[in-house]
Motif scaffolding. Structure first.
Motif, PDB file in Angstrom:
ATOM      1  N   LEU A 113       0.677  -1.278   0.101  1.00  0.00           N
ATOM      2  CA  LEU A 113       0.054   0.237   0.035  1.00  0.00           C
ATOM      3  C   LEU A 113       1.129   1.232   0.196  1.00  0.00           C
ATOM      4  CD1 LEU A 113      -2.607   1.338   0.410  1.00  0.00           C
ATOM      5  CD2 LEU A 113      -2.378   1.230   2.881  1.00  0.00           C
ATOM      6  N   VAL A 114       0.532   2.207  -0.939  1.00  0.00           N
ATOM      7  CA  VAL A 114       1.316   3.456  -1.116  1.00  0.00           C
ATOM      8  C   VAL A 114       0.396   4.548  -0.702  1.00  0.00           C
ATOM      9  CG1 VAL A 114       2.640   5.067  -2.377  1.00  0.00           C
ATOM     10  CG2 VAL A 114       3.122   2.490  -2.891  1.00  0.00           C
ATOM     11  N   VAL A 115       0.337   5.325   0.584  1.00  0.00           N
ATOM     12  CA  VAL A 115      -0.514   6.118   0.898  1.00  0.00           C
ATOM     13  C   VAL A 115       0.184   7.609   0.220  1.00  0.00           C
ATOM     14  CG1 VAL A 115      -1.664   7.306   2.526  1.00  0.00           C
ATOM     15  CG2 VAL A 115      -1.260   4.893   2.524  1.00  0.00           C
ATOM     16  N   GLY A 116      -0.540   8.379  -0.338  1.00  0.00           N
ATOM     17  CA  GLY A 116       0.041   9.701  -1.161  1.00  0.00           C
ATOM     18  C   GLY A 116       0.227   9.420  -2.546  1.00  0.00           C
ATOM     19  N   ALA A 117      -0.360  10.273  -3.397  1.00  0.00           N
ATOM     20  CA  ALA A 117      -0.255  10.038  -4.879  1.00  0.00           C
ATOM     21  C   ALA A 117       0.296  11.059  -5.601  1.00  0.00           C
ATOM     22  CB  ALA A 117      -1.659   9.662  -5.518  1.00  0.00           C
ATOM     23  N   GLY A 118       1.209  11.866  -4.756  1.00  0.00           N
ATOM     24  CA  GLY A 118       2.157  12.609  -5.383  1.00  0.00           C
ATOM     25  C   GLY A 118       3.184  11.901  -6.071  1.00  0.00           C
ATOM     26  N   ALA A 123     -11.307   3.405   2.017  1.00  0.00           N
ATOM     27  CA  ALA A 123     -10.491   2.841   2.662  1.00  0.00           C
ATOM     28  C   ALA A 123     -11.173   1.643   3.522  1.00  0.00           C
ATOM     29  CB  ALA A 123      -9.283   3.020   3.213  1.00  0.00           C
ATOM     30  N   GLY A 124     -10.868   0.378   3.061  1.00  0.00           N
ATOM     31  CA  GLY A 124     -11.775  -0.794   3.994  1.00  0.00           C
ATOM     32  C   GLY A 124     -10.725  -1.239   5.331  1.00  0.00           C
ATOM     33  N   ASP A 125     -10.902  -2.380   5.538  1.00  0.00           N
ATOM     34  CA  ASP A 125     -10.132  -3.171   6.751  1.00  0.00           C
ATOM     35  C   ASP A 125      -9.099  -3.816   6.202  1.00  0.00           C
ATOM     36  OD1 ASP A 125     -11.779  -1.909   8.684  1.00  0.00           O
ATOM     37  OD2 ASP A 125     -13.200  -3.666   8.355  1.00  0.00           O
ATOM     38  N   ALA A 126      -8.448  -3.769   4.800  1.00  0.00           N
ATOM     39  CA  ALA A 126      -7.607  -4.616   4.326  1.00  0.00           C
ATOM     40  C   ALA A 126      -6.259  -4.121   4.797  1.00  0.00           C
ATOM     41  CB  ALA A 126      -7.522  -4.458   2.642  1.00  0.00           C
ATOM     42  N   GLY A 164      -1.124   4.880   9.792  1.00  0.00           N
ATOM     43  CA  GLY A 164      -0.922   3.832   8.959  1.00  0.00           C
ATOM     44  C   GLY A 164      -0.701   2.601   9.264  1.00  0.00           C
ATOM     45  N   LEU A 165      -0.480   2.471  10.487  1.00  0.00           N
ATOM     46  CA  LEU A 165      -0.023   1.319  11.164  1.00  0.00           C
ATOM     47  C   LEU A 165      -1.226   0.025  11.131  1.00  0.00           C
ATOM     48  CD1 LEU A 165       2.127  -0.372  12.726  1.00  0.00           C
ATOM     49  CD2 LEU A 165       1.291   0.402  14.743  1.00  0.00           C
ATOM     50  N   LYS A 166      -2.372   0.727  11.074  1.00  0.00           N
ATOM     51  CA  LYS A 166      -3.671  -0.113  11.117  1.00  0.00           C
ATOM     52  C   LYS A 166      -3.846  -0.863   9.983  1.00  0.00           C
ATOM     53  CE  LYS A 166      -6.828   3.473  10.304  1.00  0.00           C
ATOM     54  NZ  LYS A 166      -8.140   4.429  10.951  1.00  0.00           N
ATOM     55  N   PHE A 167      -3.023  -0.414   8.924  1.00  0.00           N
ATOM     56  CA  PHE A 167      -3.136  -0.993   7.487  1.00  0.00           C
ATOM     57  C   PHE A 167      -2.237  -1.898   7.290  1.00  0.00           C
ATOM     58  CE2 PHE A 167      -5.411   3.222   7.161  1.00  0.00           C
ATOM     59  CZ  PHE A 167      -6.802   2.812   6.930  1.00  0.00           C
ATOM     60  N   LEU A 168      -1.351  -2.378   8.437  1.00  0.00           N
ATOM     61  CA  LEU A 168      -0.270  -3.118   7.953  1.00  0.00           C
ATOM     62  C   LEU A 168      -0.344  -4.399   8.697  1.00  0.00           C
ATOM     63  CD1 LEU A 168       2.708  -3.091   6.850  1.00  0.00           C
ATOM     64  CD2 LEU A 168       3.584  -2.637   9.222  1.00  0.00           C
ATOM     65  N   ASP A 169      -0.245  -5.348   7.836  1.00  0.00           N
ATOM     66  CA  ASP A 169      -0.209  -6.900   8.256  1.00  0.00           C
ATOM     67  C   ASP A 169       0.801  -7.237   9.362  1.00  0.00           C
ATOM     68  OD1 ASP A 169      -1.459  -9.173   8.627  1.00  0.00           O
ATOM     69  OD2 ASP A 169      -1.452  -9.862   6.494  1.00  0.00           O
ATOM     70  N   HIS A 170       0.461  -8.349   9.986  1.00  0.00           N
ATOM     71  CA  HIS A 170       1.531  -8.945  11.016  1.00  0.00           C
ATOM     72  C   HIS A 170       2.511  -9.505  10.134  1.00  0.00           C
ATOM     73  CE1 HIS A 170      -1.167  -9.477  14.750  1.00  0.00           C
ATOM     74  NE2 HIS A 170      -1.869  -8.714  13.732  1.00  0.00           N
ATOM     75  N   GLY A 171       4.003  -8.908  10.861  1.00  0.00           N
ATOM     76  CA  GLY A 171       4.934  -9.283  10.292  1.00  0.00           C
ATOM     77  C   GLY A 171       5.443  -8.442   9.128  1.00  0.00           C
ATOM     78  N   GLY A 172       4.666  -7.159   8.816  1.00  0.00           N
ATOM     79  CA  GLY A 172       5.050  -6.420   7.881  1.00  0.00           C
ATOM     80  C   GLY A 172       6.193  -5.269   8.054  1.00  0.00           C
ATOM     81  N   SER A 173       6.393  -4.522   7.239  1.00  0.00           N
ATOM     82  CA  SER A 173       7.170  -3.408   7.043  1.00  0.00           C
ATOM     83  C   SER A 173       6.516  -1.929   6.877  1.00  0.00           C
ATOM     84  CB  SER A 173       8.211  -3.478   6.112  1.00  0.00           C
ATOM     85  OG  SER A 173       9.405  -4.681   6.479  1.00  0.00           O
ATOM     86  N   TYR A 174       6.785  -0.986   7.476  1.00  0.00           N
ATOM     87  CA  TYR A 174       6.286   0.344   7.253  1.00  0.00           C
ATOM     88  C   TYR A 174       7.556   1.193   7.188  1.00  0.00           C
ATOM     89  CZ  TYR A 174       3.070   4.378   8.558  1.00  0.00           C
ATOM     90  OH  TYR A 174       2.251   5.184   8.487  1.00  0.00           O
ATOM     91  N   GLU A 194      -0.312  -2.588  19.631  1.00  0.00           N
ATOM     92  CA  GLU A 194      -0.221  -2.679  18.037  1.00  0.00           C
ATOM     93  C   GLU A 194       1.067  -2.715  17.427  1.00  0.00           C
ATOM     94  OE1 GLU A 194      -3.398  -3.234  16.562  1.00  0.00           O
ATOM     95  OE2 GLU A 194      -4.132  -3.173  18.428  1.00  0.00           O
ATOM     96  N   PHE A 195       1.991  -2.032  17.458  1.00  0.00           N
ATOM     97  CA  PHE A 195       3.009  -2.182  16.864  1.00  0.00           C
ATOM     98  C   PHE A 195       3.842  -3.382  17.239  1.00  0.00           C
ATOM     99  CE2 PHE A 195       7.587  -0.910  16.902  1.00  0.00           C
ATOM    100  CZ  PHE A 195       7.909  -0.463  15.541  1.00  0.00           C
ATOM    101  N   HIS A 196       3.860  -3.814  18.489  1.00  0.00           N
ATOM    102  CA  HIS A 196       4.627  -5.087  18.699  1.00  0.00           C
ATOM    103  C   HIS A 196       3.826  -6.195  18.455  1.00  0.00           C
ATOM    104  CE1 HIS A 196       7.469  -2.936  21.349  1.00  0.00           C
ATOM    105  NE2 HIS A 196       8.118  -4.242  21.356  1.00  0.00           N
ATOM    106  N   LYS A 197       2.698  -6.374  18.402  1.00  0.00           N
ATOM    107  CA  LYS A 197       1.890  -7.415  18.074  1.00  0.00           C
ATOM    108  C   LYS A 197       2.118  -8.079  16.734  1.00  0.00           C
ATOM    109  CE  LYS A 197      -2.752  -6.159  17.133  1.00  0.00           C
ATOM    110  NZ  LYS A 197      -4.164  -6.313  17.631  1.00  0.00           N
TER     111      LYS A 197
END
Length: 329
Positions: free
Chosen positions: A163-168, A213-216, A234-244, A260-263
């Motif tokens: 997911l890329v947030v910001g279409a500049g 935006a949904g819950d994906a 943004g963190l709420k849109f990141l899956d477990h094990g993901g990179s922000y 949320e960050f740790h789990k």
């Protein structure tokens, strides 16, 4: 020579300046094309901290060499891409191969006068032969390298979701190089106009309004909003094990709920500027036809025309991906 000077916020003029003198280890350049960056719009608007006026802006540059480089890589007349990040070569970041985050970095057009002029002198190590690229394509390498650098740091997997947030421009560049790396890309913004423009450049990407935006959740998330509230959310849109990956730099404090960050066992990555390897990757992708250069270069002007055009684009960038100043051949 002629130079476009930002005398003070909201004041541009074309002035006569002395041509720069030659320096050992540097190459004199005749500027071919200049990309106008968000930083330039901020300088014009008076929103760039730690900047002294008057300033010659411009750090997205292609140019023709007026000298041979001492290292033999560049011949007089060659078209080159300019890496505008002037590093000290001595600090820890520089000695571990990360001059992009040098502790004493100076960026052309920000900390020192840049390339919105006819000639400039640049260290030879900051110049990369452009090969078969034309001046317009070569002037867009730097902004695309920022997104490419963030994608490379993310180490995303082929077939993963991004997911890329910001279409500049930076977000579009990140989305483009995430696709090239094999990710399934969603691009999100608050502006229908920017999303429509991004979709025309990236027809394989999914685009959606932030309000829709949904819950994906996604394997990798790139923030290119320049908005601290979006970065914190943004963190709420990141899956477990993901990179922000944070491409944006703003004033303010990042704030995440620690559970949320740790789990997620989140990997949080700051991405600043770009390295030679990123410039070379962008140029190689351009040479292979993977970068829609013509679609990215949405607006063009001249040095004199930029006195009126740059303020106009600064006021309304919704239809602008990349505006460029073309210099006479």
């Amino acid at each position: 020579m002629k130079a476009l000077l930002c005398d003070e916020p909201h004041a541009l003029s074309v002035v006569d300046r002395p041509r720069p003198d030659a320096k050992p280890g540097h190459v004199r350049l005749r500027i071919a094309a200049i990309g106008i960056c968000g930083t330039d719009y901020h300088i014009y608007g008076g929103n760039q901290p730690f900047l002294a006026y008057p300033r010659v802006m411009g750090h997205e540059l292609s140019a023709h060499a007026l000298d041979n480089s001492a290292d033999g890589r560049i011949k007089s007349g060659d078209l080159v891409v300019v890496n505008p990040y002037l590093s000290c070569g001595k600090c820890r970041a520089c000695t571990i191969g990360k001059p992009n985050c040098c502790s004493d970095i100076a960026v052309l057009g920000v900390h020192t006068d840049g390339g919105m002029c006819e000639e400039i002198v640049v260290p030879q190590g900051n110049l990369y032969p452009a090969g078969d690229l034309d001046p317009i394509a070569a002037a867009m390498v730097e902004f695309l390298a920022i997104g490419a650098h963030g994608v490379r740091r993310s180490r995303l997997d082929t077939g993963s979701s991004a997911l890329v947030v910001g279409a500049g421009p930076i977000g579009v560049g990140a989305a483009l190089f995430a696709q090239i790396a094999g990710a399934r890309v969603t691009l999100r913004d608050t502006s229908p106009e920017r999303l429509a423009l991004a979709q025309s450049i990236l027809p394989e990407a999914k685009v959606e309004l932030v309000s829709d935006a949904g819950d994906a959740v996604f394997d990798t998330l790139f923030d290119a909003t320049g908005n601290i509230n979006a970065m914190n959310a943004g963190l709420k849109f990141l899956d477990h094990g993901g990179s922000y990956v944070l491409l944006s730099v703003v004033k303010g404090d990042l704030s995440f709920a620690d559970p949320e960050f740790h789990k997620r066992e989140t990997t949080l990555i700051a991405s600043r500027n770009a390295l030679k390897v990123d410039f070379e990757h962008v140029m190689a992708c351009m040479a292979r036809g993977l970068v829609p250069v013509a679609a990215l270069a949405t607006h063009r002007t001249t040095l004199e025309g930029a006195v009126a055009d740059l303020p106009k684009w600064a006021e309304d960038r919704g239809a602008v991906v990349k505006a460029l100043i073309e210099m006479p051949a």
